[in-house]
Design a protein around this motif. Structure first.
Motif, mmCIF file in Angstrom:
data_model
loop_
_atom_site.group_PDB
_atom_site.id
_atom_site.type_symbol
_atom_site.label_atom_id
_atom_site.label_comp_id
_atom_site.label_asym_id
_atom_site.label_seq_id
_atom_site.Cartn_x
_atom_site.Cartn_y
_atom_site.Cartn_z
ATOM 1 N N ASN A 24 0.847 -1.179 0.000
ATOM 2 C CA ASN A 24 0.000 0.000 0.000
ATOM 3 C C ASN A 24 0.884 1.231 0.000
ATOM 4 O OD1 ASN A 24 -2.155 1.684 0.094
ATOM 5 N ND2 ASN A 24 -2.790 1.156 2.164
ATOM 6 N N PHE A 25 0.527 2.203 -0.805
ATOM 7 C CA PHE A 25 1.258 3.454 -0.865
ATOM 8 C C PHE A 25 0.252 4.570 -1.044
ATOM 9 C CE2 PHE A 25 3.459 6.747 -3.365
ATOM 10 C CZ PHE A 25 4.424 7.094 -2.451
ATOM 11 N N VAL A 26 0.221 5.496 -0.134
ATOM 12 C CA VAL A 26 -0.754 6.578 -0.202
ATOM 13 C C VAL A 26 -0.230 7.726 -1.056
ATOM 14 C CG1 VAL A 26 -2.079 8.242 1.129
ATOM 15 C CG2 VAL A 26 -1.771 5.938 1.991
ATOM 16 N N GLY A 27 1.047 8.034 -0.976
ATOM 17 C CA GLY A 27 1.623 9.096 -1.787
ATOM 18 C C GLY A 27 1.502 10.459 -1.137
ATOM 19 N N PRO A 28 1.980 11.497 -1.820
ATOM 20 C CA PRO A 28 1.923 12.860 -1.272
ATOM 21 C C PRO A 28 0.483 13.376 -1.237
ATOM 22 C CG PRO A 28 2.725 12.894 -3.526
ATOM 23 C CD PRO A 28 2.611 11.448 -3.138
ATOM 24 N N TYR A 29 0.236 14.395 -0.418
ATOM 25 C CA TYR A 29 -1.106 14.964 -0.273
ATOM 26 C C TYR A 29 -1.721 15.341 -1.620
ATOM 27 C CZ TYR A 29 -0.981 15.274 4.795
ATOM 28 O OH TYR A 29 -0.952 14.977 6.129
ATOM 29 N N SER A 30 -0.899 15.831 -2.521
ATOM 30 C CA SER A 30 -1.429 16.262 -3.819
ATOM 31 C C SER A 30 -1.944 15.097 -4.654
ATOM 32 C CB SER A 30 -0.351 17.023 -4.594
ATOM 33 O OG SER A 30 0.746 16.158 -4.855
ATOM 34 N N GLU A 31 -1.645 13.871 -4.260
ATOM 35 C CA GLU A 31 -2.092 12.671 -4.981
ATOM 36 C C GLU A 31 -3.039 11.816 -4.144
ATOM 37 O OE1 GLU A 31 -1.345 11.845 -8.237
ATOM 38 O OE2 GLU A 31 -0.506 13.866 -8.294
ATOM 39 N N GLN A 32 -3.662 12.404 -3.135
ATOM 40 C CA GLN A 32 -4.553 11.660 -2.256
ATOM 41 C C GLN A 32 -5.986 12.159 -2.371
ATOM 42 O OE1 GLN A 32 -3.131 12.153 1.738
ATOM 43 N NE2 GLN A 32 -1.180 11.184 1.318
ATOM 44 N N ILE A 33 -6.905 11.296 -2.000
ATOM 45 C CA ILE A 33 -8.303 11.672 -1.829
ATOM 46 C C ILE A 33 -8.563 11.531 -0.329
ATOM 47 C CG2 ILE A 33 -10.709 11.114 -2.355
ATOM 48 C CD1 ILE A 33 -9.232 11.801 -4.886
#
Length: 116
Positions: A24-33
């Protein structure tokens, strides 16, 4: 990371072999929901291409019994924090696919509590 774990386990196990798999990888805020408020499981989700409101609702297990689903606000950070009204209740309770909107990276879904 696997080598570090092997080294630590080497004190207890002879020749350990460790494999690390990222699941699992959430990523940076700019790529999250981000889903907050009266979702059954409020959380941050990694954005995926062609992700829709329905996909997000499935991931958070829908809304609580106390949610004002049709009073939900979609905060679109990619458009300078512009706000849109979305109709989650119509989508998941009534099957109204016209309420299904495409999500964008950085979106924040705010699901308020119903007053009655």
């Amino acid at each position: 990371m696997a080598r570090d774990i092997e080294k630590a386990l080497g004190k207890f196990i002879r020749d350990p072999v460790v494999t690390v798999v990222v699941t699992n990888f959430v990523g940076p805020y700019s790529e999250q929901i981000r889903v907050i408020g009266e979702a059954a499981r409020p959380q941050t989700l990694p954005y995926r291409q062609k992700m829709t409101l329905l996909d997000v609702m499935i991931a958070v297990n829908g809304i609580t019994d106390f949610a004002d689903g049709n009073g939900t606000t979609l905060l679109r950070t990619s458009e300078g924090a512009k706000q849109y009204s979305v109709r989650i209740k119509d989508l998941i309770k009534r099957g109204d696919v016209s309420a299904n909107v495409e999500m964008k990276p950085g979106d924040v879904l705010i699901i308020p509590r119903s007053w009655f």
